[in-house]
Write a protein that holds these residues in place. Structure first.
Motif, short mmCIF file in Angstrom:
data_model
loop_
_atom_site.label_atom_id
_atom_site.label_comp_id
_atom_site.label_asym_id
_atom_site.label_seq_id
_atom_site.Cartn_x
_atom_site.Cartn_y
_atom_site.Cartn_z
N THR A 18 -2.87 8.54 19.25
CA THR A 18 -3.39 9.59 19.56
C THR A 18 -3.29 9.98 20.91
O THR A 18 -2.70 9.07 21.81
CB THR A 18 -5.21 9.11 19.28
N TRP A 19 -3.61 11.08 21.50
CA TRP A 19 -3.43 11.58 22.88
C TRP A 19 -3.99 10.40 23.87
O TRP A 19 -3.19 10.26 24.76
CB TRP A 19 -4.01 12.81 23.17
N ALA A 20 -5.30 10.16 23.44
CA ALA A 20 -5.87 9.03 24.40
C ALA A 20 -5.20 7.87 24.50
O ALA A 20 -5.54 6.96 25.36
CB ALA A 20 -7.34 8.95 24.09
N GLY A 21 -4.58 7.33 23.33
CA GLY A 21 -3.47 6.11 23.61
C GLY A 21 -3.64 5.55 21.89
O GLY A 21 -3.88 6.30 21.13
N VAL A 22 -2.97 4.39 22.13
CA VAL A 22 -2.82 3.75 20.65
C VAL A 22 -3.92 3.06 20.14
O VAL A 22 -4.28 2.42 20.82
CB VAL A 22 -1.49 2.65 20.48
N VAL A 23 -4.49 3.78 18.97
CA VAL A 23 -5.86 2.98 18.43
C VAL A 23 -5.29 1.90 17.52
O VAL A 23 -4.88 2.15 16.32
CB VAL A 23 -6.74 3.82 17.85
N LYS A 24 -5.78 0.70 17.78
CA LYS A 24 -5.32 -0.44 16.82
C LYS A 24 -6.36 -0.85 15.91
O LYS A 24 -7.14 -1.64 15.74
CB LYS A 24 -5.04 -1.96 17.88
N ALA A 25 -6.28 0.10 14.68
CA ALA A 25 -7.11 0.06 14.12
C ALA A 25 -7.25 -1.15 13.10
O ALA A 25 -8.28 -1.54 12.85
CB ALA A 25 -7.20 1.27 13.10
N VAL A 26 -6.17 -1.69 12.61
CA VAL A 26 -5.94 -2.79 11.81
C VAL A 26 -4.92 -3.42 12.48
O VAL A 26 -3.80 -2.99 12.89
CB VAL A 26 -5.71 -2.33 10.23
N ASP A 27 -5.30 -4.85 12.95
CA ASP A 27 -4.35 -5.61 13.71
C ASP A 27 -4.06 -6.80 13.21
O ASP A 27 -4.74 -7.85 13.78
CB ASP A 27 -4.92 -5.55 15.23
N GLY A 28 -3.13 -7.08 12.44
CA GLY A 28 -2.77 -8.31 11.72
C GLY A 28 -3.77 -8.83 10.94
O GLY A 28 -4.23 -9.79 10.80
N VAL A 29 -4.00 -7.92 10.03
CA VAL A 29 -5.00 -8.50 8.71
C VAL A 29 -4.26 -9.01 7.74
O VAL A 29 -3.25 -8.36 7.28
CB VAL A 29 -5.74 -7.27 8.19
N SER A 30 -4.72 -10.10 6.92
CA SER A 30 -4.17 -10.78 6.09
C SER A 30 -5.32 -10.89 4.99
O SER A 30 -6.47 -11.52 5.49
CB SER A 30 -3.55 -12.33 6.50
N LEU A 31 -5.18 -10.83 3.72
CA LEU A 31 -6.19 -11.23 2.91
C LEU A 31 -5.58 -10.99 1.39
O LEU A 31 -4.38 -10.55 1.18
CB LEU A 31 -7.41 -10.06 3.01
N ASP A 32 -6.30 -11.65 0.53
CA ASP A 32 -5.69 -11.56 -0.95
C ASP A 32 -6.88 -11.24 -1.88
O ASP A 32 -7.96 -11.46 -1.60
CB ASP A 32 -5.17 -12.79 -1.18
N VAL A 33 -6.32 -10.62 -2.99
CA VAL A 33 -7.43 -10.20 -3.96
C VAL A 33 -6.86 -11.15 -5.34
O VAL A 33 -5.55 -10.74 -5.60
CB VAL A 33 -7.40 -8.70 -4.26
N ARG A 34 -7.79 -11.77 -5.86
CA ARG A 34 -7.32 -12.37 -7.05
C ARG A 34 -7.56 -11.66 -8.36
O ARG A 34 -8.40 -10.87 -8.42
CB ARG A 34 -8.03 -13.84 -7.15
N GLU A 35 -6.86 -11.79 -9.52
CA GLU A 35 -6.98 -11.30 -10.51
C GLU A 35 -8.37 -11.24 -11.12
O GLU A 35 -9.00 -12.43 -11.09
CB GLU A 35 -6.03 -11.74 -11.66
N GLY A 36 -8.84 -10.17 -11.39
CA GLY A 36 -10.30 -9.97 -11.91
C GLY A 36 -11.43 -10.36 -11.01
O GLY A 36 -12.50 -10.10 -11.55
N GLU A 37 -11.10 -10.40 -9.71
CA GLU A 37 -12.31 -10.61 -8.85
C GLU A 37 -12.70 -9.53 -8.25
O GLU A 37 -11.86 -8.41 -8.18
CB GLU A 37 -12.03 -11.70 -7.93
#
Lengths: 333, 346
Positions: A18-37
């Motif tokens: 953005t004009w105001a600067g870099v918004v670090k909205a998601v910063d190194g997210v790790s996750l997993d979704v298992r089958e059927g959950e």
């Protein structure tokens, strides 16, 4: 034996320029979704939940950009795919339900148009067949008089009805993974329960996996198998729903749970988390929660806590997690 | 075909029928509303012109030999001695029979209907050409600019449009005539036709028309282009932020469908408003352009008639312009209802 993963996100980094600067909205997210959950993605507004979902589909609006990471869906990295390949995945393999049913349907096209459009995009059917399928979908999401309602325009329908239609559209091509971004936030409480029940049943019926994004601990408690707590663009705690509610270890998770009103609480003052979610242009150093944390020590401001498995299937990103684990609530502030 | 589908089609056609008849009702209601509006405008203009001065005095003022009696006779001849309400009712009665009276000043009393017919065609020719071209150019540019917001292209488009909006049309027109007619000699200085058929390019009347049309049409197109570009851009930006665009993208629809079907239909609503208003103002705003290019249009005729207190021409053109504006409003309303079902079905 570890259950099979349908989606695995590694070190996802999405920034907004953005004009105001870099918004670090998601910063190194790790996750997993298992089958059927059903994975509950929980956090305050601005914690990066929605951006994570949009990143999975690669539809982060400008000026957002996915900088780094891997999104492995059924063994393939989505970030390496072309835009055309992604269009084949969106809606067909991974579907998305947005938070406001009032605005997620285009006001100038009929419901029939908007549903058949998606069906015909992903399935090789004629207009008539697509229409029949759309009507079946209406039955699936329990809308009365589907043959008439389908010719309506969004403004002629109630909020709950619109959300049912949004769900119908998302499910039209039997996706394997459903991303539901606060699907009940903008609905009346009575309708909320109906929609949640409907989504739970449909998930079972169609054998999908689901990421349920919400800030409402009550909603995830009833629907999610596992919970992933996010704060300021990072994951702070991952565990089964039971574990999160019985033995939350991250101070943020605890604070979140304490902020849920409870009938059993009797005239006790409702706890709030002091302060607000930090400015993500220049987020706090170290653990991003430390300025609001009751248990912060000097080290918290300098060390970025890694997500460690503190007990089987229970991951926490807090340097004092072990203490919390061993001493329960007896840890000094 | 299975009976289930047939039943389904029956219901569909029934609903389409209802939608159509509600559209008819909508149009009829709008039309009914226009009638009092038309007469209201007419009364105001009729009274205002009659208060502006005495055309007989103006016609005879410089002629010392005219007697008071002759003036009297002239006033009687034009019916200006009658009470105002009588003049008005007489005018309305004749108007309903398709007669707008004769001009006081032009070529010994040319019928106003003939005058308006001739001049209106020239105005339409110029204005509709410019409007069509400016929309055809402005809409894609506006969309592109919105999609690439803050890019170099967007910056260029926005700045150029702002500058374009600021330059008045008479200035642009005169500069264009100076460059392309005076220095380069490519186009005529003005007017809509060559008077002498031997001057037609390639001996063709159509080519002559186009040759004369080119310069004013280009200048007008540019003048109209800028605000439409800015409008389309801002309206598109607003629409692109909406959830339903995100939802459409999330359903795997192609970028083309998302932009040109889902976004454009919504973004066009304010553009329709603008064009509707503009179309009305087009005839009223035309005098400047028509003056600069010496274009034989309604606008120029109007200004000249006012200068001569040519009552029948003034009221005649007012009737015409009012009808056009009301017609444009009606078309706008219908276009709205077509684009936006929220207006169509209450």
């Amino acid at each position: 034996m570890a259950p099979k993963e349908i989606l695995k996100i590694e070190n996802l980094t999405t920034y907004f320029y953005t004009w105001a600067g870099v918004v670090k909205a998601v910063d190194g997210v790790s996750l997993d979704v298992r089958e059927g959950e059903t994975l509950g993605l929980v956090g305050e507004s601005g914690s990066g939940k929605s951006v994570t979902a949009l990143s999975i589909l690669r539809i982060v609006p400008r000026p957002g950009k996915i900088i780094d990471g891997k999104i492995i869906y059924k063994g393939e990295n989505l970030l390496a795919k072309t835009e055309n390949e992604m269009q084949q995945i969106r809606g067909k393999e991974i579907a998305y339900i947005s938070q406001d049913p009032a605005t997620s349907l285009n006001p100038v096209f009929s419901i029939a148009d908007q549903l058949t459009e998606v069906i015909r995009r992903h399935q090789n059917v004629t207009k008539e067949e697509a229409l029949k399928k759309a009507i079946e979908l209406f039955r699936l999401v329990e809308i009365a008089d589907p043959e008439i309602k389908i010719w309506n325009y969004p403004h002629q329908l109630s909020g709950g009805m619109k959300q049912r239609i949004a769900i119908a559209r998302a499910l039209s091509c039997q996706p394997s993974l459903l991303l539901a971004d606060e699907p009940t936030t903008n609905l009346d409480v009575t309708i909320q329960a109906q929609i949640l029940e409907l989504m739970k049943n449909l998930k079972k019926k169609l054998g999908m996996s689901m990421i349920l994004i919400t800030h409402d601990m009550g909603v995830v408690a009833g629907v999610a198998d596992r919970i992933n707590v996010m704060y300021a663009g990072r994951v702070c705690e991952v565990a089964s729903t039971k574990t999160i509610f019985r033995n939350p270890l991250h101070p943020y998770t605890r604070a979140l749970l304490e902020a849920v009103p409870n009938v059993a609480m009797k005239r006790e003052k409702l706890k709030i988390i002091p302060g607000a979610i930090p400015n993500l242009i220049s987020p706090p150093s170290g653990c991003r929660f430390h300025p609001r944390c009751d248990f912060a020590v000097a080290e918290c401001a300098s060390v970025v806590p890694p997500l460690v498995e503190i007990e089987p299937e229970h991951y926490v990103a807090c340097i004092r997690a072990k203490e919390f684990m061993e001493n329960g609530k007896g840890v000094k502030k | 075909m299975p009976s289930k589908t047939e039943g389904f089609h029956a219901i569909r056609s029934k609903i389409l029928h209802i939608a159509k008849s509600s559209m008819t009702k909508y149009v009829l209601r709008r039309l009914l509303y226009l009638i009092p509006l038309f007469f209201g405008i007419l009364i105001i203009v009729f009274v205002a012109t009659r208060m502006a001065g005495d055309p007989v005095k103006l016609m005879t003022g410089l002629n010392p030999r005219i007697t008071a009696e002759a003036r009297e006779r002239l006033t009687q001849y034009y019916g200006l001695d009658q009470p105002l309400y009588y003049q008005f009712l007489k005018f309305v009665w004749e108007m309903l029979q398709g007669n707008l009276g004769n001009s006081y000043a032009i070529r010994g009393g040319t019928p106003v209907t003939t005058l308006v017919g001739d001049y209106a065609w020239e105005t339409f020719k110029l204005q509709l050409t410019a409007l069509s071209f400016s929309l055809l150019i402005a809409i894609p540019i506006g969309i592109l600019s919105a999609r690439k917001q803050y890019s170099k292209l967007d910056m260029t488009v926005t700045t150029t449009s702002l500058v374009g909006t600021c330059i008045p049309i008479f200035y642009m027109g005169i500069v264009a005539i100076l460059i392309f007619s005076y220095f380069l000699g490519w186009f005529p200085y003005g007017a809509a036709h060559s008077l002498d058929p031997s001057r037609y390019p390639f001996g063709s009347y159509i080519m002559d028309e186009l040759w004369h049309l080119f310069l004013p049409a280009v200048v007008l197109t540019f003048a109209e282009l800028a605000p439409v570009v800015l409008l389309v851009r801002s309206s598109m930006l607003e629409v692109l932020r909406q959830d339903y665009i995100l939802a459409a993208r999330a359903s795997g629809l192609s970028e083309r469908t998302v932009i040109y079907k889902h976004a454009l239909r919504n973004a066009l609503i304010p553009v329709v408003t603008y064009v509707g208003l503009y179309f009305g103002g087009m005839l009223a705003g035309a005098p400047i352009t028509e003056k600069v290019f010496n274009w034989p249009g309604v606008g120029r005729l109007y200004v000249e008639a006012i200068g001569k207190l040519d009552f029948p021409v003034i009221t005649g053109i007012t009737v015409f312009v009012t009808l056009m504006v009301l017609f444009a409003n009606l078309i706008t309303d219908i276009a709205y209802a077509y684009i936006d079902p929220r207006i169509r079905i209450e």
